[in-house]
Design an enzyme around this catalytic site. Structure first.
Site, PDB file in Angstrom:
ATOM      1  N   ARG A 209      45.285 -50.869  69.164  1.00  0.00           N
ATOM      2  CA  ARG A 209      43.997 -50.290  69.958  1.00  0.00           C
ATOM      3  C   ARG A 209      43.214 -51.239  70.457  1.00  0.00           C
ATOM      4  O   ARG A 209      42.063 -51.259  71.343  1.00  0.00           O
ATOM      5  CB  ARG A 209      43.231 -49.231  69.116  1.00  0.00           C
ATOM      6  CG  ARG A 209      44.046 -48.013  68.620  1.00  0.00           C
ATOM      7  CD  ARG A 209      42.998 -46.794  68.126  1.00  0.00           C
ATOM      8  NE  ARG A 209      42.558 -46.242  69.501  1.00  0.00           N
ATOM      9  CZ  ARG A 209      42.978 -45.267  70.501  1.00  0.00           C
ATOM     10  NH1 ARG A 209      44.259 -44.881  70.026  1.00  0.00           N
ATOM     11  NH2 ARG A 209      42.259 -45.033  71.460  1.00  0.00           N
TER      12      ARG A 209
ATOM     13  N   TRP B 197      50.852 -41.978  63.453  1.00  0.00           N
ATOM     14  CA  TRP B 197      50.771 -43.356  63.237  1.00  0.00           C
ATOM     15  C   TRP B 197      50.752 -43.555  61.789  1.00  0.00           C
ATOM     16  O   TRP B 197      51.486 -44.696  61.371  1.00  0.00           O
ATOM     17  CB  TRP B 197      49.755 -44.070  63.904  1.00  0.00           C
ATOM     18  CG  TRP B 197      49.580 -43.797  65.610  1.00  0.00           C
ATOM     19  CD1 TRP B 197      49.184 -43.072  66.216  1.00  0.00           C
ATOM     20  CD2 TRP B 197      50.578 -44.552  66.309  1.00  0.00           C
ATOM     21  NE1 TRP B 197      49.248 -43.012  67.598  1.00  0.00           N
ATOM     22  CE2 TRP B 197      50.294 -44.217  67.583  1.00  0.00           C
ATOM     23  CE3 TRP B 197      51.457 -45.642  66.203  1.00  0.00           C
ATOM     24  CZ2 TRP B 197      51.084 -44.609  68.969  1.00  0.00           C
ATOM     25  CZ3 TRP B 197      52.186 -46.234  67.259  1.00  0.00           C
ATOM     26  CH2 TRP B 197      51.961 -45.744  68.577  1.00  0.00           C
TER      27      TRP B 197
ATOM     28  N   TYR C 170      40.098 -57.385  65.384  1.00  0.00           N
ATOM     29  CA  TYR C 170      41.085 -56.226  64.999  1.00  0.00           C
ATOM     30  C   TYR C 170      42.210 -56.931  64.339  1.00  0.00           C
ATOM     31  O   TYR C 170      42.074 -57.822  63.785  1.00  0.00           O
ATOM     32  CB  TYR C 170      41.815 -55.749  66.522  1.00  0.00           C
ATOM     33  CG  TYR C 170      42.673 -54.559  66.446  1.00  0.00           C
ATOM     34  CD1 TYR C 170      42.327 -53.329  65.904  1.00  0.00           C
ATOM     35  CD2 TYR C 170      44.028 -54.801  66.768  1.00  0.00           C
ATOM     36  CE1 TYR C 170      42.982 -52.237  65.991  1.00  0.00           C
ATOM     37  CE2 TYR C 170      44.908 -53.378  66.598  1.00  0.00           C
ATOM     38  CZ  TYR C 170      44.401 -52.509  66.252  1.00  0.00           C
ATOM     39  OH  TYR C 170      45.012 -51.100  66.365  1.00  0.00           O
TER      40      TYR C 170
END
Ligand SMILES: [Mg+2]
Ligand SMILES: [Mg+2]
Lengths: 182, 182
Positions: B14, B104, B8
């Site tokens: 997330r 976002w 990530y």
């Protein structure tokens, strides 16, 4: 066997994936379809105020995909190993991310049509390409047998094929990983 | 034990729910954090082109919640019965439905601030009220021990408390179902 009661509107919508699992597995259930007119009366009685919900011997489970995953696990349709189950979950969430792009609640028909067309033109091809690459030569999206991920793709495909905005080449590339029969 | 590699960006985002499960369970993993500058190079190598992904002995699992659910099941944090697991899944999806309301990717700061404030003012109170009703007198959201649903609420709460738009009464009602200790 527990008593299953699935409550939703008289629509495919977010309950259809669970109805597929019930139908394929042959499990009996109460397919409780409510009228839109009765919704304001029913809404406050449901945890989190949204349908579908599934009652299992008195416990109310909310969220369409939580319900469908529970039923898929109970009926052997969730994947054969923990990693297969995770991959089926991942495919379902990928398809769901696409389905929730559509402005379902939009009342203005022009705005709605424009948004639907945008998504079908600009987002659908990428989803189809990625699903196709993931499917590869396999018969089913995950593992060696059908899972609820194949069913969810069928729910999505059914919706796509109904869209006047869906392009002919997209319809052709909607090859069905869900095969007939059991 | 399988080798776990979580990929990530260097953000909570997330991936944080999976990092919570790793941290709480004590399972070792590679916390691979990529630079934004390297993303265009990495994206085409990842199925469905999005992070986080989790590699488990060479198999790549995508979708943040599919990853976290898999890890929660492997570590006993997914719920103690099939119905509890479904309820934990339902709470996670309820919180996720709220988190994805936020724009976002919005670059215009005024538009972004306005949208964030609208959601915090008009949507957050309902989520908090519904979660509070669901929690009731219990110590944990589902069943008699901590599940990944409690962790996901903590991820959400952490984000809410950072918002300048969050109201004082909302902050007070953010009572933590995730308690200290193990
Ligand atoms: Mg998602
Ligand atoms: Mg959802």
């Amino acid at each position: 066997m527990p008593h299953y009661k699935l409550t939703y509107f008289n629509l495919r919508g977010r309950a259809e994936i669970s109805r597929y699992v019930f139908a394929y597995s042959g499990k009996k259930y109460e397919d409780h379809r409510i009228e839109a007119a009765d919704w304001p009366k029913i809404k406050p009685t449901i945890p989190f105020g949204k349908v579908p919900v599934l009652e299992v011997d008195g416990v109310i489970i909310h969220q369409s995909l939580a319900i469908a995953r529970y039923l898929a696990r109970e009926t052997g349709l969730a994947g054969q190993t923990p990693v297969e189950q995770a991959l089926a979950d991942a495919i379902v969430d990928t398809i769901d991310d696409f389905m929730v792009l559509f402005p379902w609640a939009e009342k203005n028909q022009d705005v709605r049509t424009q948004a639907f067309n945008d998504i079908l033109t600009n987002k659908a091809p990428e989803l189809l390409k990625d699903l196709d690459a993931f499917l590869g030569d396999k018969n089913w999206l995950v593992g060696k047998s059908v899972t609820w991920a194949d069913f969810y793709w069928d729910v999505c495909k059914h919706f796509l094929l109904l869209q006047p905005g869906s392009r002919k080449d997209q319809r052709q590339s909607c090859r069905p990983p869900v095969q007939t029969g059991k």
